[in-house]
Design a protein around this motif. Structure first.
Motif: not given
Ligand code: ADP
Ligand code: ZN
Ligand code: ZN
Length: 846
Positions: A455-470
């Motif tokens: 319900a509260t993803p780690s920032l690591e996992s969040w970033v990996s899906v939020r900025n797929p281009e970088t």
């Protein structure tokens, strides 16, 4: 694989015809893990030319005067410097080929490299003790060996020892014995066994794992029949059976009717009953097992499931579902078809506290296909579970961090539930692995999907899906497969559109001003009073974390912070009577505890931290009619305690569950309407760059325990800093805005998930030596470039178990890992009295 690491140029000096020979010599040596209690090293053996050996095979090797089992770990093209070819003995034989898939060893090697840990230590974490117990390796006669009459003169010529061994084997009807037994019976048996194998008279094998046989017992079942030819006694028995629903254990029936087995047999003969061995009575099948079927999914759940079902190769899925959105149901339905296809599933959960509930749900769905694996299991249980996995039967393994090493063949999916949870990270000892990172590698090697649920993803996992281009620097060492994919799936609502509970933030400064000196605000007091009246239940969350506390003013909320680092200073409890000290864990800035608040001069400048015990006492005093259950590491120490306490609470035996972090993890208790957080500040001001993230996660998770049933829930969070952005985000359930703000800060300072950290923890009984060593190592680093050095600084609890602890934090730029230090040299800087742990991607920097 190691084969590829070898310099191939040496191969091509061969004369025609010699190439084959060279190939064989390419890997002359193999390192093995021997099955010998206490053995902590890998041993090198020579590869015999006639044997084809691969890492993962189970071998027999000579060891001292014995012949022992061993696992082939990796090839060596060169002998270690301290060994000469003459000292090396040959591998005896291969007992079992590909016992572990070679991808498994690739995984362990990768962990060893990434976490700077000797391979043997990784293996010790991965494999349960006694895996190769001596009794498992067995020798059996071949048909030729069975018919061999040793005493006749037509017998094959063999040595006296070989004769002894074959005669021993021939004495048993099955023609086989464990090596252990043979070695006990016959001196130097291994020469003899070797000879028999060479002659084709006997063969090695590994005893297959014993599947736990369900306990069978005799059951008596009533058959439909006209009761014509029955004696009164027999009629009585039939009546009893009828009343019991037509079925009863034989023992119970005998007892109830005070009858004999012969009477029952007579009834069976007449065709009135059948007596047969049964695992359980049909009528007593657990109703929850029978009753639990796949729920019909909500639209969001179906969409999530459909997406997951289409994945047939490595893909990392972030399943972001608010608390109570039905993630578990999605896991269950994603696993079901895999089991039918003969594949297995691995489900990791953060802590054993939440496993009983979750395990129950899995068991209800999949019955005995579910296995539980965690380090709290006794060695024997752990070992049995392991062996069970080797059967290759499709199964679901649920476990904590170390279960990521479960050797399931044919893995179809890996699921990490509550993926943000820091208990997936091992702080010590080495390897300091993160189960999520290892899961990524494993899923990639097994080419199966990885589901990260939270319900509260780690920032690591969040970033990996939020900025797929970088993408952030991948924790994966460069993979050549490419096509690494990240998918985001959202379950934005609770089941049946139940609302998330409203969160009330109470400003504790106002309470003090209004003359309320209790640790409970007026709002929380009223809510607690109402609990009993409304026959509802509540959860009270207390943050408690050792002595590591921050110092804050109770009048104005001012928090003492480091002038250089933007983190709060930690209160140091060194020793009773010593001066009170405040220190920064990052740069070692220190100051004494001021008598007054630097901001408002109030004398109420206090360090914070109140444990469950103290809060429980306070509750008992103020609310004597409320029944409490304390749920923390003190009260859940015993085996099964988690389950007992939660069951008690679920049965309504208490009004309040008072506890720490454990409460936040996945409890699904529909009667809970009230959630109270005694002091959010304890979390917020931990002197750690992750404090905000952890606070948001913890508060959101604990809030998510409220209002999961029919009655609406409410959450009361007490704090001295209500204006803090994290508190604001928790109040509005706004994960997105929390992330945006937090990521901006992390990026600016190069903290993960952008930059990377490596923490060196040093400890010693000698306070001076450890400090000096830390200084020397830091100086040594300062000549290298590509990273920043923070410290050396003392750990927040300087002395633990009489060891003094210092640390050095290395901060790497986001784009690369340049100029990694040579750890061998760094370790060499440590005197024997100072131990060094390298924590890669540390989570707890204290
Ligand atoms: P999460 O893991 O996301 O917190 P759970 O899987 O525990 O959520 O689901 C919350 C509750 O809703 C559980 O009691 C579960 O049995 C129930 N539930 C889940 N999916 C459904 C569904 N499709 N229909 C009805 N109830 C459901
Ligand atoms: Zn103040
Ligand atoms: Zn500092």
């Amino acid at each position: 694989m190691y084969i590829q690491d070898i310099n191939l140029s040496s191969l091509f000096v061969a004369e025609p015809g010699e190439l084959y020979q060279s190939k064989i010599n390419l890997n002359q040596w193999i390192e093995v893990l021997v099955d010998c209690p206490g053995s902590t090293d890998l041993y090198t053996y020579k590869l015999p030319e006639q044997l084809e050996i691969k890492p993962g095979d189970i071998l027999t090797v000579p060891f001292g005067s014995q012949q022992v089992g061993a696992i082939a770990i990796r090839f060596l093209s060169q002998l270690p410097e301290n060994l000469t070819p003459e000292q090396i003995r040959e591998v005896e034989d291969v007992v079992s080929k590909s016992f572990f898939p070679s991808s498994y060893w690739q995984l362990l090697n990768r962990i060893a490299a990434y976490y700077y840990t000797p391979l043997i230590k990784v293996i010790r974490v991965a494999l349960p003790p006694g895996l190769l117990g001596r009794s498992q390796r067995r020798l059996r006669l071949t048909p030729l060996g069975k018919n061999q009459d040793v005493s006749s003169n037509t017998a094959v010529f063999m040595s006296p020892t070989a004769q002894q061994v074959i005669q021993l084997l021939q004495k048993t009807p099955s023609g086989d014995y464990s090596y252990y037994y043979i070695q006990q019976k016959i001196k130097s048996a291994y020469r003899g066994t070797r000879e028999l194998i060479r002659l084709g008279l006997a063969e090695n094998y590994l005893e297959p794992p014993k599947i736990n046989q369900p306990k069978l017992q005799k059951a008596v079942t009533l058959l439909d029949n006209n009761e014509e030819d029955l004696t009164p006694r027999q009629k009585e028995i039939i009546e009893v059976l009828k009343r019991q629903g037509g079925e009863l254990w034989q023992t119970e029936l005998l007892q109830t009717c005070s009858t004999s087995t012969s009477t029952l047999k007579a009834l069976e003969k007449k065709g009135y009953v059948v007596i047969e061995e049964r695992e359980k009575l049909r009528r007593e099948q657990n109703p929850s097992v029978a009753g639990d079927q796949a729920k019909s999914l909500t639209a969001a759940q179906s969409q999530a499931l459909e997406t997951i079902k289409t994945l047939n190769q490595f893909t990392q899925v972030l399943l972001h579902g608010v608390t109570g959105s039905g993630k578990t149901e999605v896991y269950l339905q994603a696993i079901a078809p895999l089991l039918n296809q003969g594949q297995s599933a691995l489900v990791l959960v953060p802590e054993i506290g939440l496993t009983p509930q979750l395990t129950d749900r899995f068991r209800a769905r999949f019955g005995n296909k579910v296995q539980v694996y965690h380090s709290a299991l006794a060695d024997g249980e752990r070992y049995d579970t392991w062996r069970q996995m080797f059967t290759g039967e499709p199964q679901v393994v649920i476990g904590t961090r170390s279960a990521i090493f479960a050797p399931l063949p044919n893995l179809g999916i890996i699921i990490l539930d509550e993926e943000h949870d820091s208990s997936f990270k091992q702080d010590a000892p080495i390897p300091t692995y993160h189960a999520r990172t290892v899961a990524q590698w494993r899923a990639e090697l097994e080419n199966c999907p990885l589901i990260l649920g939270s319900a509260t993803p780690s920032l690591e996992s969040w970033v990996s899906v939020r900025n797929p281009e970088t993408p952030p620097p991948s924790p994966l060492p460069a993979s050549d497969e490419g096509g690494q994919e990240h998918i985001y799936i959202s379950l934005p609502e609770r089941i049946n559109s139940k609302p998330l509970p409203p969160v009330e933030i109470v400003d504790m400064r106002h309470e003090l001003k209004a003359g309320n000196r209790s640790i409970f605000s007026r709002s929380l007091q009223t809510a607690l009073e109402e609990l009993k009246a409304n026959k509802q239940q509540g959860i009270l969350f207390i943050h408690r974390r050792g002595h590591s506390t921050f110092v804050s003013c109770r009048s104005c909320g001012y928090v003492l912070e480091c002038p250089n680092c933007d983190v709060s200073l930690a209160y140091h409890h060194v020793e009773a009577g010593a001066a009170e000290l405040l220190r920064c864990h990052y740069c070692n800035y220190g100051r004494s505890h001021p008598p007054h608040c630097p901001e408002c001069s109030s004398p109420y400048l206090k360090f914070f931290g109140s444990g469950t015990q103290r809060v429980s006492q306070e509750l008992n005093r103020q609310f004597p009619h409320l029944k409490l259950i304390r749920f923390d590491s003190d009260t859940t120490r015993n085996k099964g305690a988690h389950r007992n306490l939660i069951t008690k609470f679920a049965n309504g035996e208490a009004d309040l569950l008072v506890g720490t972090q454990m409460l936040t993890k996945g409890l699904d208790l529909p009667q809970v309407t009230l959630v109270g957080v005694v002091a959010a500040d304890g979390l917020l001001h931990l002197s750690d760059y992750r404090a905000n993230e952890r606070t948001f996660q913890t508060l959101t998770q604990v809030a998510g325990r409220a209002g999961r049933g029919e009655d609406p829930g409410r959450v009361i969070i007490q704090t001295y800093t209500p204006e803090h952005p994290v508190i604001e985000a928790v109040k509005t359930h706004d994960y997105q805005s929390f992330c945006d703000a937090e990521l901006a800060e992390r990026e600016a300072l190069n903290y993960p998930p952008f930059g990377r950290l490596i923490l060196l923890r040093l400890s010693s009984l000698d306070p001076i030596q450890v400090q000096n060593t830390a200084q020397i190592i830091a100086t040594n680093f300062s000549e290298q470039t590509g990273f920043e050095i923070l410290g050396p600084a003392p750990a927040s609890i300087l002395r633990v178990a009489n060891r003094y602890r210092w640390q050095i934090l290395l901060k790497f730029a986001p784009d690369a890992l340049p100029n990694l230090p040579d750890w061998g040299e760094i370790r060499a800087l440590c005197p024997a009295s100072v131990s060094l742990t390298i924590d890669v991607d540390p989570i707890n920097i204290m």
